[in-house]
Write a protein that holds these residues in place. Structure first.
Motif, PDB file in Angstrom:
ATOM      1  N   GLU A 166      41.769  35.028  32.780  1.00  0.00           N
ATOM      2  CA  GLU A 166      41.406  36.367  32.293  1.00  0.00           C
ATOM      3  C   GLU A 166      41.182  37.347  33.442  1.00  0.00           C
ATOM      4  O   GLU A 166      41.487  38.528  33.327  1.00  0.00           O
ATOM      5  N   ASN A 167      40.620  36.843  34.528  1.00  0.00           N
ATOM      6  CA  ASN A 167      40.298  37.735  35.647  1.00  0.00           C
ATOM      7  C   ASN A 167      41.343  37.719  36.761  1.00  0.00           C
ATOM      8  O   ASN A 167      41.219  38.461  37.728  1.00  0.00           O
ATOM      9  N   GLY A 168      42.351  36.870  36.616  1.00  0.00           N
ATOM     10  CA  GLY A 168      43.406  36.786  37.642  1.00  0.00           C
ATOM     11  C   GLY A 168      42.922  36.183  38.946  1.00  0.00           C
ATOM     12  O   GLY A 168      43.454  36.471  40.015  1.00  0.00           O
ATOM     13  N   THR A 169      41.901  35.338  38.880  1.00  0.00           N
ATOM     14  CA  THR A 169      41.249  34.847  40.097  1.00  0.00           C
ATOM     15  C   THR A 169      41.649  33.420  40.492  1.00  0.00           C
ATOM     16  O   THR A 169      41.094  32.887  41.451  1.00  0.00           O
TER      17      THR A 169
ATOM     18  N   GLU B  50      39.314  32.126  34.957  1.00  0.00           N
ATOM     19  CA  GLU B  50      40.205  32.433  36.083  1.00  0.00           C
ATOM     20  C   GLU B  50      41.446  33.189  35.601  1.00  0.00           C
ATOM     21  O   GLU B  50      41.899  34.120  36.252  1.00  0.00           O
TER      22      GLU B  50
END
Lengths: 221, 203
Positions: free
Chosen positions: A76-79, A74
């Motif tokens: 790393e992907n900004g999610t 989350e």
């Protein structure tokens, strides 16, 4: 229940495609076993006596690497925001992430079990008991690690802080799992081993309940 | 009906106040654009409205309810950050599918592919191979599929080509019918084209 499975399966798919967490954990395990094997020497009896401890020390350290992966996907992907904006109470996020880590830990534990059996002469004649110990130990470890990984997810020092937090709480699980594994390896009476399993099951139940209930409060920004 | 309502909101990071006594409301059927220089607090305001950041003082109401009390309604709220957030190891359609499933919305046959094609994207590629503009188009596909009632957009027009901008304007217009849109932008021309009301934030 469906969303828990969707989240866990999605994270597993991402992990297998990225491979970084699982590969580094397996590589780490190989190095740990090699070093411990050299340190203990070639004597079969010494290696056999150390096998339960080696199994759980290696799994605990590899687990701390894998625990970092729970929320890394989350971050790393900004999610993370998207996950927090899903409808309903947030306990299911904890269960989805727990399931993801639990499956990863069990996969690593299975590989590790055969590596320790091969290198340290851990007897596999009571394999069902060993599998049960691994399942109970991995459950307690994943319950605690998922929770604390959620607490430190927004810290830049998360990878440093997480193992300290997890190991502090998870020590009883590791100790009980080591005792159960020693009992199984040395052919102790089933009643003795079962008492450690009961301890592990109680720990798992308490921590899974407490962590899932507290999780919605700790994950809020 | 007022769908987004901020009343006397104060927010600080460390010792620095980013938002000071901000009040703002967006009604159903309205698009409001936040304008202002970098660092003035536009993104923070959007995050406060999205319930992702808790203000030190003031109240936030969404769908007529205190923001902390919305649970099921979060399924009608969509906040799209800049840059767009997607799982780079998954394909565009896998990202959209996961988003729909986790929001508890049904995934109909061919719906995801149709939404992607409608914004000019071909299925099959991992998001890691997407350009910034393609990621923006994928966010548009997400809006089409999730059909939010409250849409919060952070610089949605950046990285989009002329055709992409036209699509975005049409999509915002679609959400606006029955819903509310609050967006942050640096582009005055875009704000003029899309918004019913402009709010200029000053340091």
């Amino acid at each position: 229940m469906k969303r828990i499975l969707v989240l866990a399966l999605r994270d597993l798919r991402i992990e297998f495609r990225g491979r970084s967490g699982l590969l580094s954990a397996l590589f780490f395990l190989g190095v740990v076993l090699l070093i411990l094997g050299f340190a203990l020497g070639p004597e079969e009896n010494d290696l056999r006596r150390a096998a339960p401890g080696v199994l759980w020390v290696a799994l605990a350290f590899a687990g701390s690497l894998l625990a970092g992966r729970v929320w890394a996907v989350e971050v790393e992907n900004g999610t993370l925001d998207d996950l927090l904006l899903t409808p309903g109470s947030r306990e299911w996020i904890y269960w989805g992430k727990f399931l993801f880590l639990w499956v990863l830990l069990l996969l690593v534990a299975l590989v590790l079990l055969f590596m320790v059996a091969g290198m340290f002469y851990l007897p596999l004649d009571r394999a069902p008991g060993l599998f049960l110990t691994l399942i109970l130990g991995a459950t307690g470890y994943a319950a605690v690690a998922t929770f604390y990984a959620g607490i430190v997810v927004r810290l830049s020092t998360a990878q440093l802080v997480l193992p300290i937090l997890v190991f502090t709480v998870v020590v009883p699980v590791i100790l009980a799992a080591v005792r159960a594994t020693v009992g199984l390896a040395e052919g102790a009476a089933m009643a003795e081993v079962a008492s450690w399993w009961k301890f592990l099951a109680a720990f798992d139940l308490i921590y899974l309940t407490a962590c899932s209930l507290l999780f919605p409060f700790v994950i809020e920004g | 009906m007022t769908l987004i309502e901020l009343e006397n909101v104060w927010k600080r990071y460390g010792r620095e106040w980013v938002l000071r006594d901000i009040s703002l409301s967006v009604d159903a059927g309205e698009v409001v654009a936040l304008l202002g220089p970098n660092g003035v607090g536009k993104t923070t305001l959007l995050r406060v409205a999205a319930t992702l950041t808790r203000p030190q003082k003031g109240t936030v109401r969404l769908f007529g309810k205190p923001a902390r009390r919305i649970d099921a309604e979060r399924g009608e709220l969509l906040y799209l950050a800049n840059p767009p957030a997607f799982y780079r190891h998954l394909s565009g359609e896998e990202n959209l599918q996961s988003s729909l499933q986790l929001m508890g919305k049904p995934v109909l046959d061919g719906e995801i592919e149709a939404a992607m094609r409608a914004v000019g994207l071909a299925p099959g590629k991992p998001v890691s191979a997407y350009s910034s503009g393609m990621k923006k188009r994928l966010t548009m596909a997400r809006i089409r599929l999730l059909k939010p009632k409250v849409l919060l957009l952070d610089e949605p027009e950046t990285a989009l080509d002329a055709e992409g901008r036209e699509m975005l304007l049409a999509l915002i217009d679609e959400v606006k019918r029955g819903g509310a849109v609050l967006l942050a932008t640096h582009d005055r021309e875009f704000a003029r084209a899309v918004a019913d009301r402009e709010v200029v934030m000053r340091p």
